[in-house]
Design an enzyme around this catalytic site. Structure first.
Site, short mmCIF file in Angstrom:
data_model
loop_
_atom_site.label_atom_id
_atom_site.label_comp_id
_atom_site.label_asym_id
_atom_site.label_seq_id
_atom_site.Cartn_x
_atom_site.Cartn_y
_atom_site.Cartn_z
N LYS A 128 0.85 -1.19 0.00
CA LYS A 128 0.00 0.00 0.00
C LYS A 128 0.89 1.24 0.00
O LYS A 128 1.96 1.25 0.62
CB LYS A 128 -0.86 0.00 1.27
N GLY A 183 -26.20 1.95 0.68
CA GLY A 183 -25.31 2.62 -0.27
C GLY A 183 -25.51 2.12 -1.68
O GLY A 183 -25.14 0.99 -2.01
N VAL A 184 -26.13 2.96 -2.51
CA VAL A 184 -26.32 2.56 -3.91
C VAL A 184 -25.50 3.49 -4.81
O VAL A 184 -26.01 4.23 -5.64
CB VAL A 184 -27.82 2.52 -4.33
N GLY A 185 -24.18 3.43 -4.58
CA GLY A 185 -23.23 4.16 -5.42
C GLY A 185 -22.80 3.26 -6.56
O GLY A 185 -23.60 2.49 -7.10
N HIS A 186 -21.52 3.32 -6.91
CA HIS A 186 -21.03 2.53 -8.05
C HIS A 186 -21.31 1.04 -7.87
O HIS A 186 -21.97 0.41 -8.68
CB HIS A 186 -19.52 2.74 -8.22
P1 NAD Z 1 -19.41 5.07 -3.98
O1 NAD Z 1 -18.88 6.28 -3.30
O2 NAD Z 1 -19.70 5.11 -5.43
O3 NAD Z 1 -20.75 4.58 -3.26
C1 NAD Z 1 -20.97 4.66 -1.88
C2 NAD Z 1 -22.40 5.10 -1.70
O4 NAD Z 1 -22.70 5.09 -0.31
C3 NAD Z 1 -22.67 6.52 -2.21
O5 NAD Z 1 -23.82 6.51 -3.04
C4 NAD Z 1 -22.89 7.31 -0.93
O6 NAD Z 1 -23.78 8.39 -1.10
C5 NAD Z 1 -23.47 6.25 -0.03
N1 NAD Z 1 -23.38 6.56 1.39
C6 NAD Z 1 -22.43 7.26 2.06
N2 NAD Z 1 -22.74 7.35 3.36
C7 NAD Z 1 -23.90 6.67 3.53
C8 NAD Z 1 -24.72 6.39 4.65
N3 NAD Z 1 -24.43 6.84 5.87
N4 NAD Z 1 -25.83 5.66 4.47
C9 NAD Z 1 -26.17 5.21 3.24
N5 NAD Z 1 -25.44 5.45 2.14
C10 NAD Z 1 -24.31 6.17 2.28
O7 NAD Z 1 -18.36 3.91 -3.63
P2 NAD Z 1 -18.30 2.47 -4.31
O8 NAD Z 1 -17.19 2.45 -5.28
O9 NAD Z 1 -19.64 2.03 -4.69
O10 NAD Z 1 -17.79 1.61 -3.06
C11 NAD Z 1 -18.69 1.26 -2.02
C12 NAD Z 1 -17.93 0.52 -0.91
O11 NAD Z 1 -17.32 -0.64 -1.45
C13 NAD Z 1 -16.80 1.34 -0.28
O12 NAD Z 1 -16.68 0.98 1.08
C14 NAD Z 1 -15.57 0.87 -1.03
O13 NAD Z 1 -14.41 1.03 -0.27
C15 NAD Z 1 -15.91 -0.59 -1.22
N6 NAD Z 1 -15.24 -1.21 -2.36
C16 NAD Z 1 -15.43 -0.72 -3.62
C17 NAD Z 1 -14.81 -1.34 -4.70
C18 NAD Z 1 -15.03 -0.86 -6.11
O14 NAD Z 1 -14.73 -1.61 -7.06
N7 NAD Z 1 -15.55 0.33 -6.32
C19 NAD Z 1 -13.98 -2.46 -4.49
C20 NAD Z 1 -13.82 -2.95 -3.18
C21 NAD Z 1 -14.45 -2.32 -2.14
#
Ligand code: NAD
Length: 353
Positions: A78, A183-186
């Protein structure tokens, strides 16, 4: 505060200070028995160097375990940059980091993490080849670039949920089940698409209204207030937003037989794994179920990107989780502890052979 035990197992820890650009960064190479140490670069306004070092050591070890359990020919490492990602970025700073990574002669391969963008990664890549996760179609090495990892992460979580449902509820299909997604992000959106296709009733929460509207419109999801999603009654809770959501306050209120989601570091403390086991909740260790993204990136880090190879590894997340669940039951120990031990065994065996 840093503890000497945090250095346990680490092969190399380097501090880089470039006076001209202001770069202050640590790169921790935890273990290279399985291959070069791979793990993202994080930019964060750490209060001091010791906090940054502590984070680098912790995260690098986590990457060794994650890469080992994903069956990748990669060790764990890291990089952490001390700085504010909104105000302290410059091309010179990232070029200095690129030269720092280059000086390690391939022992460490970097990728995007918190506070970093694809553009930053491309700047780093002007000084070193040891960068993965570059955007597709946008650079000289785009012929083997892996692109957005989120769909692969989501597919792994979907398969992990299927494994947990099979193991805990004895069901081959998710049809008719209720799954709560925090959490409905990516990742959350791609996951919801898989679950919706399988006939799952979705409960979702998010702090961004637009993301909720998308889930309602495309996946017929029901919105749950953010302070209720962790105690809602469902068949599965899938945390896909924040870390440390399994803690002293939330454990007593969980109303699900399964927790299986993509957020990193869901357990506030390792001991919360025991609390879940005592409550009869099956926990899918986060770094195992969310490895789809790193598997995809590693397809690029290792050589020519091969989508079939990536898909096979992602599909295997199902089997790996079933092994963890079985061993945890046989040994009456929490799944997170069993996963760590299995990862350590894989690394130890690689050292012998
Ligand atoms: P993102 O930022 O696109 O999505 C996260 C979502 O969570 C956002 O829509 C945000 O508004 C929402 N959020 C934040 N605080 C919140 C709360 N208190 N209650 C409800 N929703 C809330 O991130 P992502 O890329 O979708 O990743 C999501 C998680 O998965 C993170 O913890 C990330 O570290 C982990 N992760 C992601 C990947 C990847 O490929 N993107 C890989 C491994 C782990």
């Amino acid at each position: 505060m840093i503890d000497k035990n945090q250095f346990r197992g680490h092969e190399q820890v380097a501090y880089f200070h470039d006076k001209e650009s202001g770069l202050k960064a640590f790169i921790a190479v935890h273990d290279t028995s399985l291959g070069p140490a791979a793990g993202g670069c994080r930019m964060w306004p750490y209060a001091n160097e010791m906090d940054a070092l502590s984070d680098a050591l912790r995260l690098a070890r986590g990457m060794s375990y994650k890469n080992a359990m994903a069956g990748l020919p990669l060790g764990g490492g890291k990089a952490v940059i001390i700085g504010n990602s909104k105000t302290d970025k410059s091309d010179e700073l990232f070029k200095a980091l690129g030269r720092s990574i280059e000086s390690l002669n391939g022992a460490y391969i970097t990728a995007e993490d918190v506070g970093m963008t694809e553009h930053d990664m491309m700047t780093i890549a002007t000084e070193t080849d040891h960068v993965a996760g570059l955007p597709q179609g946008d650079n000289d090495s785009s012929d083997h670039a892996s692109g957005d990892p989120s769909p692969f992460t989501a597919k792994g979580i979907y398969l992990g949920i299927k494994a947990a449902v099979k193991y805990k509820l004895g069901k081959d299909s998710l049809e008719g089940l209720t799954i709560a997604v925090q959490g409905v992000g990516h990742v959350g959106q791609y996951l919801c698409q898989h679950l919706y296709n399988d006939g799952v009733k979705l409960l979702v929460s998010d702090i961004v209204q637009e993301n909720l509207e998308y889930a309602v419109e495309h996946f017929n999801a029901t919105v749950v207030p953010i302070d209720e999603i962790l105690s809602v009654k469902a068949d599965v809770l899938s945390p896909c937003a924040l870390g440390a959501i399994i803690n002293d306050d939330t454990v007593p209120n969980f109303n699900v037989p399964i927790i299986a989601g993509g957020a990193n570091n869901q357990l506030a403390e390792d001991t919360h794994g025991i609390r879940l086991m005592d409550k009869g909740i099956l926990f899918a260790p986060d770094y195992v179920i969310n490895a789809g993204g790193i598997i995809n990136v590693s397809g690029e880090a290792i050589g020519d990107y091969d989508i079939d190879w990536v898909n096979k590894k992602v599909d295997n997340i199902y089997n790996t989780l079933i092994h963890i669940f079985e061993r945890a039951d046989q040994e009456q120990r929490p799944t997170n502890v069993v996963a760590d031990e299995m990862a350590e065994e894989i690394i130890a065996n690689a050292k012998i052979s």
